[in-house]
Scaffold this motif. Structure first.
Motif, PDB file in Angstrom:
ATOM      1  N   SER A   1      56.432  57.124   5.511  1.00 57.09           N
ATOM      2  CA  SER A   1      57.835  56.546   5.904  1.00 57.09           C
ATOM      3  C   SER A   1      58.875  57.062   5.421  1.00 57.09           C
ATOM      4  N   ASP A   2      58.693  57.855   4.346  1.00 61.12           N
ATOM      5  CA  ASP A   2      60.149  58.511   3.655  1.00 61.12           C
ATOM      6  C   ASP A   2      60.454  59.766   4.351  1.00 61.12           C
ATOM      7  N   ALA A   3      59.288  60.386   4.991  1.00 66.51           N
ATOM      8  CA  ALA A   3      59.809  61.682   5.526  1.00 66.51           C
ATOM      9  C   ALA A   3      60.494  61.652   6.788  1.00 66.51           C
ATOM     10  N   ALA A   4      61.509  62.835   7.151  1.00 69.26           N
ATOM     11  CA  ALA A   4      62.149  62.852   8.464  1.00 69.26           C
ATOM     12  C   ALA A   4      61.307  63.003   9.595  1.00 69.26           C
ATOM     13  N   GLY A   5      61.746  62.246  10.758  1.00 72.06           N
ATOM     14  CA  GLY A   5      60.799  62.431  11.916  1.00 72.06           C
ATOM     15  C   GLY A   5      61.461  62.228  13.198  1.00 72.06           C
ATOM     16  N   ILE A   6      60.682  62.263  14.198  1.00 72.41           N
ATOM     17  CA  ILE A   6      61.391  62.054  15.494  1.00 72.41           C
ATOM     18  C   ILE A   6      60.978  60.752  16.201  1.00 72.41           C
ATOM     19  N   ALA A   7      62.064  60.211  16.658  1.00 70.19           N
ATOM     20  CA  ALA A   7      62.032  59.019  17.584  1.00 70.19           C
ATOM     21  C   ALA A   7      61.945  59.403  19.031  1.00 70.19           C
ATOM     22  N   THR A   8      61.494  58.536  19.850  1.00 73.87           N
ATOM     23  CA  THR A   8      61.773  58.773  21.179  1.00 73.87           C
ATOM     24  C   THR A   8      61.680  57.163  22.097  1.00 73.87           C
ATOM     25  N   TYR A   9      61.721  57.305  23.217  1.00 74.64           N
ATOM     26  CA  TYR A   9      61.754  56.277  24.015  1.00 74.64           C
ATOM     27  C   TYR A   9      60.490  56.526  25.362  1.00 74.64           C
ATOM     28  N   TRP A  10      59.770  55.590  25.440  1.00 76.54           N
ATOM     29  CA  TRP A  10      58.877  55.542  26.810  1.00 76.54           C
ATOM     30  C   TRP A  10      58.909  54.337  27.342  1.00 76.54           C
ATOM     31  N   GLY A  11      58.776  54.456  28.723  1.00 79.81           N
ATOM     32  CA  GLY A  11      58.573  53.364  29.522  1.00 79.81           C
ATOM     33  C   GLY A  11      59.689  53.303  30.765  1.00 79.81           C
ATOM     34  N   GLN A  12      60.355  54.373  31.000  1.00 85.56           N
ATOM     35  CA  GLN A  12      61.368  54.204  32.062  1.00 85.56           C
ATOM     36  C   GLN A  12      61.067  55.302  33.256  1.00 85.56           C
ATOM     37  N   ASN A  13      59.897  56.000  33.430  1.00 90.53           N
ATOM     38  CA  ASN A  13      59.496  56.739  34.410  1.00 90.53           C
ATOM     39  C   ASN A  13      58.020  56.705  34.294  1.00 90.53           C
ATOM     40  N   THR A  14      57.478  56.536  35.516  1.00 85.40           N
ATOM     41  CA  THR A  14      55.900  56.277  35.847  1.00 85.40           C
ATOM     42  C   THR A  14      55.270  57.973  35.939  1.00 85.40           C
TER      43      THR A  14
END
Length: 320
Positions: free
Chosen positions: A25-38
């Motif tokens: 939880s303290d490490a830098a990471g990558i976020a993204t979004y899913w759900g807007q293209n089949t």
């Protein structure tokens, strides 16, 4: 395959394994979004890539002022019932990935009490509460993301406060926000100033005054350092970027080599640096894989600070 390129591929593979192993939880990471293209594949497919730490389900729309909220996952499932995603959400969480529900569309909160009612709905239907008809089945999401770019901005701070009241010692309701890089963000500034958001992934794209353009990152770096890194409500700050040029019609895409060598070294020493957010899974063909080892610089030194300048180490890895 040329020997130097083969060595690069092996190095990146090893670094991905290391970064996955030390995910916390303290490490830098990558976020993204899913759900807007089949065509982006399943949620579980996205999590299997091993490059994401946070996945926002996009989007929940129509909330506030008595509206019936709806999931808009662009054809992945029916709006009112997406319980088939329950097992995929759990599979992602078992990999240590936080899965959040992103609020999009145009909010229409009419009062503080209305904000509390929406928070109650979100908690009982998507988080740790109880409801007879949970749209995502029995999966318990990790939190709520505010991706607001329209509608009314009133009472969004009250919504954040109401959601934070559901935090317990056993389970934290994480809050995240995705403001535009133009400062201050019209819709989300008041909410962010509450200091309740764990993650703020600022969208440094589709905003020419504060984005990368034609090999020049000065506007982006200036916005990061002068505004967002010192924002009183930001806890963990993420660099929000498009995962491909097509993901941002108004610009802001940064070639991965430029990001690794010129941009990340200038922002990673800020104490609230949290990582990178990519819009979105559909456009991310291999961008997250290319940058993953460098988003968290600790993985370049096997979990320890190197005595060598970070920029020199990064350059040695990305040079062919």
């Amino acid at each position: 395959m040329a020997p130097c390129f083969r060595a690069l591929v092996i190095a990146i593979t090893l670094l991905l394994m290391i970064s996955s192993a030390i995910r916390s939880s303290d490490a830098a990471g990558i976020a993204t979004y899913w759900g807007q293209n089949t065509d982006e594949g399943s949620l579980e497919d996205a999590c299997r890539r091993g490059t994401y730490d946070y996945v926002n389900l996009a989007f929940l729309i129509n909330y506030g002022n008595g509206q019936t909220p709806e999931l808009n996952l662009a054809g992945h499932c029916e709006r009112s019932a997406c319980s088939s995603l329950s097992s995929e959400i759990k599979a992602c969480q078992q990999r240590g990935i936080q899965v959040l529900l992103s609020l999009g569309g145009a909010p229409n909160l009419s009062s503080r009490d209305d904000a509390k009612e929406v928070a109650s709905y979100l908690y009982n239907n998507f988080l740790g509460g109880d409801s007879e008809n949970r749209p995502l089945g029995d999966a318990v999401l990790d939190g709520i993301d505010f991706h607001i770019q329209g509608g009314r901005r009133d009472f969004l701070d009250d919504l954040a406060k109401a959601l934070s009241e559901y935090r317990t010692t056993e389970r934290r309701v994480h809050l995240s926000a995705a403001p535009q890089c133009s400062y201050p963000d019209y819709y989300l500034d008041a909410a962010i100033r509450t200091g309740l958001f764990d993650y703020v992934w600022v969208q440094f794209f589709n905003n020419p005054p504060c984005q990368y353009s034609m090999g020049n990152a000065n506007n982006l770096i200036n916005s990061w350092s002068s505004h967002w890194a010192s924002h009183p409500g930001v806890n963990k700050l993420f660099l929000g970027l498009p995962a491909s040029p097509e993901a941002a019609p108004s610009g802001g895409f940064i070639p991965h080599r430029m990001l690794i060598r010129e941009v990340l070294p200038q922002i990673q020493d800020y104490p609230n640096y949290g990582g990178v957010m990519l819009w979105n899974v559909y456009y991310d063909e291999n961008y997250s894989q290319a940058i993953r080892p460098y988003v968290n610089p600790e993985t370049l030194t096997f979990g320890r600070r190197s005595k060598y300048p970070r920029k020199s180490m990064i350059k040695s890895f990305v040079d062919e």
